[in-house]
Scaffold this motif. Structure first.
Motif, mmCIF file in Angstrom:
data_model
loop_
_atom_site.group_PDB
_atom_site.id
_atom_site.type_symbol
_atom_site.label_atom_id
_atom_site.label_comp_id
_atom_site.label_asym_id
_atom_site.label_seq_id
_atom_site.Cartn_x
_atom_site.Cartn_y
_atom_site.Cartn_z
ATOM 1 N N GLU A 1 63.323 -18.337 76.764
ATOM 2 C CA GLU A 1 63.354 -18.665 75.296
ATOM 3 C C GLU A 1 62.402 -18.196 74.666
ATOM 4 O O GLU A 1 62.142 -18.755 73.440
ATOM 5 C CB GLU A 1 63.943 -20.060 75.040
ATOM 6 N N MET B 1 68.585 -12.160 64.943
ATOM 7 C CA MET B 1 68.373 -13.523 65.184
ATOM 8 C C MET B 1 67.960 -14.214 63.794
ATOM 9 O O MET B 1 68.406 -15.402 63.831
ATOM 10 C CB MET B 1 67.541 -13.672 66.369
ATOM 11 N N GLU B 2 66.891 -13.734 63.187
ATOM 12 C CA GLU B 2 66.550 -14.282 61.886
ATOM 13 C C GLU B 2 67.713 -14.306 61.116
ATOM 14 O O GLU B 2 67.770 -15.591 60.346
ATOM 15 C CB GLU B 2 65.399 -13.267 61.378
ATOM 16 N N ASP C 1 69.538 -17.534 62.251
ATOM 17 C CA ASP C 1 68.813 -18.623 62.179
ATOM 18 C C ASP C 1 68.944 -19.131 60.439
ATOM 19 O O ASP C 1 69.123 -20.122 60.132
ATOM 20 C CB ASP C 1 67.519 -18.295 62.192
ATOM 21 N N LEU D 1 68.313 -21.961 65.214
ATOM 22 C CA LEU D 1 67.984 -21.618 66.196
ATOM 23 C C LEU D 1 66.380 -21.844 66.672
ATOM 24 O O LEU D 1 65.948 -21.495 67.568
ATOM 25 C CB LEU D 1 67.778 -19.689 66.010
ATOM 26 N N ASN D 2 66.062 -22.697 65.704
ATOM 27 C CA ASN D 2 64.849 -23.268 65.801
ATOM 28 C C ASN D 2 63.731 -22.368 66.185
ATOM 29 O O ASN D 2 62.839 -22.479 67.023
ATOM 30 C CB ASN D 2 64.466 -24.245 67.176
ATOM 31 N N MET D 3 63.700 -21.206 65.643
ATOM 32 C CA MET D 3 62.671 -20.059 65.629
ATOM 33 C C MET D 3 61.325 -20.333 65.376
ATOM 34 O O MET D 3 61.141 -21.052 64.218
ATOM 35 C CB MET D 3 63.098 -18.810 64.816
ATOM 36 N N TRP E 1 58.912 -18.882 60.524
ATOM 37 C CA TRP E 1 58.621 -17.547 61.062
ATOM 38 C C TRP E 1 58.624 -16.422 59.776
ATOM 39 O O TRP E 1 58.309 -15.546 59.942
ATOM 40 C CB TRP E 1 59.559 -17.283 61.945
ATOM 41 N N ILE F 1 62.661 -19.255 70.669
ATOM 42 C CA ILE F 1 63.950 -19.822 69.961
ATOM 43 C C ILE F 1 64.798 -20.662 70.807
ATOM 44 O O ILE F 1 64.179 -20.827 72.044
ATOM 45 C CB ILE F 1 65.003 -18.863 69.823
ATOM 46 N N MET G 1 71.472 -20.896 70.035
ATOM 47 C CA MET G 1 72.222 -19.381 69.576
ATOM 48 C C MET G 1 73.415 -19.323 70.368
ATOM 49 O O MET G 1 74.514 -18.773 69.575
ATOM 50 C CB MET G 1 71.186 -18.312 69.795
#
Length: 456
Positions: free
Chosen positions: A54, A76-77, A80, A87-89, A139, A178, A183
């Motif tokens: 991850e 991904m951003e 999120d 996604l807990n980035m 992020w 992530i 996701m």
């Protein structure tokens, strides 16, 4: 999502791992494909994807892979942000660590990898340099580019838990962690909302006449599904599905392992970035243990020089205690149909190796906490360790796979790229080199084969 609800689809995606889910998601939500089926006998993301580290990063020693993962991180951003942070980035970065002073080859790789990017490369070779220390802030607030730390005082201040002999740290900033499961679940929800369907079945055979015909075996028996186009996203079973489509894919599967446990000794700071020790080493053993290991062909390699690449990071919430360790030193391909070749020696091995950089981990040698999680998954890869994404046969079959060790970070870009191949939409510049077409580019293949053993 009942398998009896339909017998025909526009696109059948075989494999419900992170990559297959992403292909189906982008086909349905971005490319406007009206009928998409995702086929797998197992629960979604329950095989290799369930063993993901991850992590994500945007730097690779080649600009094609940098562009590919940069695009994936952007996607991904977007997921999120639009999902309210599901996604807990995090953006703590990747720290690539070596005891070599001023390693010009590694620095040259940075410039090469970022050659087509606007990512800044900041060199810090004296204590007065302005270096933003690692953090797990949102992020959106983290810096980009990469910081090259060449000054011992800066390294000691920023990374006090590292061993004192560390001479260089390459801190990749557009990198972090992530929740890959979140996701995948988010994509499945949105796929379902667009009419996409999950078929719980194993593909037994594929034939083609006017359309593809997939023979399926599921919990309720045999069924047949017709599809205009087929995507092979079968993870470690890429070769099986490829052969059903009449294509022998140049991939193999190597089983790699990790451990996770509660860090009761607080050996790893919670704000430490995902850290990779680039240097090879020889593990320390007592004389009696060394002789015993050396006497067995299966363990003799543990007494010989070992490759670099040990990685470690804090796991979970900032106020948590768990950590993850991994070391992809296995080079032997395995049959993914056979029982997983779990190595009972691995937890002790990776702990001994990681304690060279993270000295606090020495407290656990010989006494790992109860509840340690020892697990593994198949890295399905090409010889050059680049993915295969694109057309297979010119008749409507495609592949999306061989994302060895970077399936979570590359899934979004792989899914979006494969979806464009399927629908014939314009492709990014990095598309052709990531497809089977690269096998006909002799110069590129020679370059990648030479570099493959040094890839992260």
């Amino acid at each position: 999502m009942s398998e009896s609800a339909f017998q025909s689809v526009d696109v059948a995606v075989i494999g419900a791992g992170s990559v297959g889910i992403a292909v189906a998601y982008y086909l349905a939500t971005e490319e406007g494909v009206g009928s998409v089926a995702l086929i797998d006998p197992l629960d979604p993301m329950s095989l290799t994807s369930a063993q993901s580290g991850e992590n994500y990063r945007n730097w690779w020693p080649h600009p094609v892979m940098t562009a590919f993962t940069d695009h994936s991180i952007t996607l991904m951003e977007d997921l999120d942000q639009r999902s309210g942070g599901r996604l807990n980035m995090t953006r703590g970065g990747y720290a690539l660590v070596t005891r070599r002073r001023n390693p010009q080859d590694l620095i040259a790789d940075l410039y090469r990898g970022y050659a087509q990017s606007d990512a800044p490369i900041r060199i810090h070779d004296h204590i007065s340099s302005r270096y933003a220390p690692p953090c797990r802030a949102p992020w959106q607030d983290a810096p980009g580019g990469v910081d090259v730390l060449l000054d011992a005082a800066i390294i000691r201040k920023a990374f006090p838990s590292y061993a004192q002999d560390v001479a260089t740290v390459l801190h990749i900033r557009r990198a972090g962690s992530i929740s890959a499961q979140q996701m995948g679940q988010l994509m499945l929800e949105r796929l379902r909302a667009q009419g996409g369907r999950l078929i719980r079945a194993r593909v037994q055979a594929i034939a083609r006449d006017a359309r593809y015909r997939l023979d399926l075996e599921g919990p309720h028996g045999h069924s047949t599904l017709a599809a205009d186009r087929v995507v092979n996203a079968a993870g470690p079973y890429l070769q099986d599905v490829g052969r059903m489509l009449g294509v022998d894919l140049p991939v193999s599967s190597v089983f790699q392992q990790k451990i996770a446990f509660e860090d009761r000794e607080a050996a790893i700071p919670r704000d430490m970035p995902f850290t990779i020790d680039l240097d090879g080493q020889a593990l320390y053993w007592e004389d009696e243990d060394r002789a015993l290991l050396a006497s067995d062909p299966a363990t003799r390699h543990l007494t010989e020089p070992m490759p670099g690449g040990i990685h470690c990071r804090p796991d979970g919430a900032r106020d948590g205690k768990w950590i993850k360790l991994g070391w992809a030193y296995n080079q032997t391909a395995s049959d993914p149909h056979a029982p997983d070749p779990i190595d009972a020696q691995f937890p002790d091995t990776v702990l001994r190796g990681a304690s060279r950089l993270h000295r606090g981990l020495m407290a656990y040698i010989g006494r790992l906490p109860r509840g340690v999680h020892h697990y593994g998954g198949y890295y399905t890869m090409t010889e050059e360790n680049w993915p295969l994404i694109g057309p297979l046969d010119g008749q409507g079959a495609f592949v999306a796979g061989a994302l060895s060790g970077y399936g979570s970070m590359g899934a979004c870009a792989a899914g979006a790229l494969c979806a464009r191949w399927v629908t014939g939409r314009p492709l990014p510049d990095f598309a052709a080199p990531l497809s089977l077409a690269r096998r006909t580019d002799g110069a590129l293949m020679a370059e990648l084969t030479r570099a493959a053993k040094g890839s992260l």
